[in-house]
Design an enzyme around this catalytic site. Structure first.
Site, PDB file in Angstrom:
ATOM      1  N   ILE A  21       1.955   3.182  -1.809  1.00 20.73           N
ATOM      2  CA  ILE A  21       1.286   2.291  -2.200  1.00 20.73           C
ATOM      3  C   ILE A  21       0.508   1.815  -0.895  1.00 20.73           C
ATOM      4  CG2 ILE A  21       1.705   0.232  -3.345  1.00 20.73           C
ATOM      5  CD1 ILE A  21       3.598   2.211  -5.317  1.00 20.73           C
ATOM      6  N   ASP A  40       3.923  -2.182   9.476  1.00 18.38           N
ATOM      7  CA  ASP A  40       5.116  -1.093   9.482  1.00 18.38           C
ATOM      8  C   ASP A  40       6.265  -0.373  10.080  1.00 18.38           C
ATOM      9  OD1 ASP A  40       4.665   1.465   6.569  1.00 18.38           O
ATOM     10  OD2 ASP A  40       6.163   1.672   8.645  1.00 18.38           O
ATOM     11  N   VAL A  63      10.922  -5.570   9.100  1.00 17.20           N
ATOM     12  CA  VAL A  63      10.667  -6.821   8.202  1.00 17.20           C
ATOM     13  C   VAL A  63      11.929  -7.220   7.813  1.00 17.20           C
ATOM     14  CG1 VAL A  63       8.677  -5.934   6.814  1.00 17.20           C
ATOM     15  CG2 VAL A  63      11.477  -5.993   5.691  1.00 17.20           C
ATOM     16  N   ASN A  89       5.526  -4.777   0.762  1.00 19.53           N
ATOM     17  CA  ASN A  89       5.341  -3.517  -0.209  1.00 19.53           C
ATOM     18  C   ASN A  89       6.310  -3.147   0.586  1.00 19.53           C
ATOM     19  OD1 ASN A  89       4.216  -1.093  -1.269  1.00 19.53           O
ATOM     20  ND2 ASN A  89       4.419  -0.982   1.361  1.00 19.53           N
ATOM     21  N   SER A 141       9.870  -3.310  -9.204  1.00 20.76           N
ATOM     22  CA  SER A 141       9.706  -1.554  -9.824  1.00 20.76           C
ATOM     23  C   SER A 141       9.642  -2.251 -10.885  1.00 20.76           C
ATOM     24  CB  SER A 141      10.638  -1.183  -9.177  1.00 20.76           C
ATOM     25  OG  SER A 141      10.260  -0.006 -10.211  1.00 20.76           O
ATOM     26  N   TYR A 154      19.157   0.401  -5.261  1.00 19.20           N
ATOM     27  CA  TYR A 154      17.427   0.120  -5.413  1.00 19.20           C
ATOM     28  C   TYR A 154      17.688  -0.736  -6.452  1.00 19.20           C
ATOM     29  CZ  TYR A 154      12.830   0.759  -6.101  1.00 19.20           C
ATOM     30  OH  TYR A 154      11.859   0.864  -6.135  1.00 19.20           O
ATOM     31  N   LYS A 158      16.244  -4.381  -6.842  1.00 21.10           N
ATOM     32  CA  LYS A 158      14.379  -5.047  -7.472  1.00 21.10           C
ATOM     33  C   LYS A 158      14.424  -5.866  -8.612  1.00 21.10           C
ATOM     34  CE  LYS A 158      11.908  -2.520  -4.934  1.00 21.10           C
ATOM     35  NZ  LYS A 158      10.497  -2.673  -3.988  1.00 21.10           N
ATOM     36  N   THR A 189       4.522   9.085  -4.612  1.00 18.73           N
ATOM     37  CA  THR A 189       4.860   8.921  -3.204  1.00 18.73           C
ATOM     38  C   THR A 189       5.504  10.028  -2.661  1.00 18.73           C
ATOM     39  OG1 THR A 189       6.537   6.543  -3.110  1.00 18.73           O
ATOM     40  CG2 THR A 189       3.237   6.795  -3.784  1.00 18.73           C
TER      41      THR A 189
END
Length: 278
Positions: A21, A40, A63, A89, A141, A154, A158, A189
């Protein structure tokens, strides 16, 4: 055409921009004339992506590290100008049993998916508030508002991204800075390598999410769900269906098996290795 006029010349920084994405969004914005920078953790991949797109700024970015994130934003502003839009992202989605997940993997997922978003939001917003303009877009998400067995941590991260973004937006109302959450459905992805899809709902393509983000930059709003069909289905099931009906439908469309019983371990091995940092 209206989007192109608004996007042209904007300075946009994207985390997790080397693939998926992030890369699709960088590509779409670059084509519309934005000054795009990507960061990245994968130094080789981000160099390849940045070079292929012809970007002036691409860099290794952790990050979860303030010094790394500050250096990235400083480099963007020095070379491209003040950041108009930050797109947080970067994220990982390791799959497996919640109770069997190692503490190290839990901590890593929270660090990247939650702390990384919080850190980026704080660093960018501090700069934007001073200028009375800017936009922070945090990629959450649809798992932020619906459970997905097999990826419990996860989902938790989110939920956190959505709650944090909504709260910061209220705190900084009137400063000229916009805050948005993007909630993609399953997207084709590497994150969905080796997993199935829910019956009757198509996966999104990275370009679908990128197009949504372009529209969001052109016309900011708090939430964006992509695809519309998946978003509407999720909202209807969450808000109007009794729990027993909700869970029965999820079983019928096999949504509860996507990241648990239906995972092809061999096809997912490369993604899981990267997600775990091994």
């Amino acid at each position: 055409m209206a989007d192109a006029r608004v996007i042209n010349g904007k300075v946009v920084a994207i985390t997790g921009g080397a693939r998926g994405i992030g890369l699709a969004t960088a590509t779409a914005l670059h084509r519309l004339g934005a000054k795009v920078a990507i960061g990245d953790i994968d130094e080789v991949a981000v160099k390849e992506a940045g070079t292929e797109l012809g970007l002036d700024v691409y860099a290794k970015l952790d990050v979860t590290d303030r010094e790394s994130f500050e250096a990235f934003l400083d480099d963007v502003e020095r070379r491209l100008g003040p950041v108009d839009v930050l797109i947080n992202n970067a994220g990982i989605c390791p799959a497996g049993s919640a109770v069997d997940e190692s503490d190290e993997l839990t901590a890593r997922t929270i660090a990247i998916n939650v702390f990384g978003v919080i850190l980026g939001t704080k660093l960018a917003a501090a700069r934007m508030v001073k200028r009375r303009k800017g936009h922070v877009i945090n990629v959450a998400s649809l798992a932020a508002i619906t459970p997905m067995p097999g990826i419990a941590t996860y989902c938790a991260t989110k939920h956190a991204v959505l709650g944090y973004t909504d709260t910061v937006r209220l705190e900084l109302r009137g400063t000229g800075v916009a805050f948005s959450s993007v909630m993609p459905t399953l997207t084709n992805t590497a994150m969905v390598d080796g997993v199935s899809s829910a019956r009757g709902l198509r996966n999104a393509e990275p370009a679908d999410i990128a197009a949504g983000i372009v529209g969001l930059i052109a016309k900011p709003k708090p939430h964006l769900m992509v695809t519309k069909a998946a978003g509407l289905t999720t909202l209807l099931m969450r808000n109007f269906a009794p729990r027993i009906v909700n869970e029965a439908v999820r079983r019928l469309i096999r949504a509860d098996r996507i990241f648990s019983d239906d995972v092809d371990v061999d096809k997912r091995r490369d993604y899981e290795r990267r997600a775990r940092g091994t």
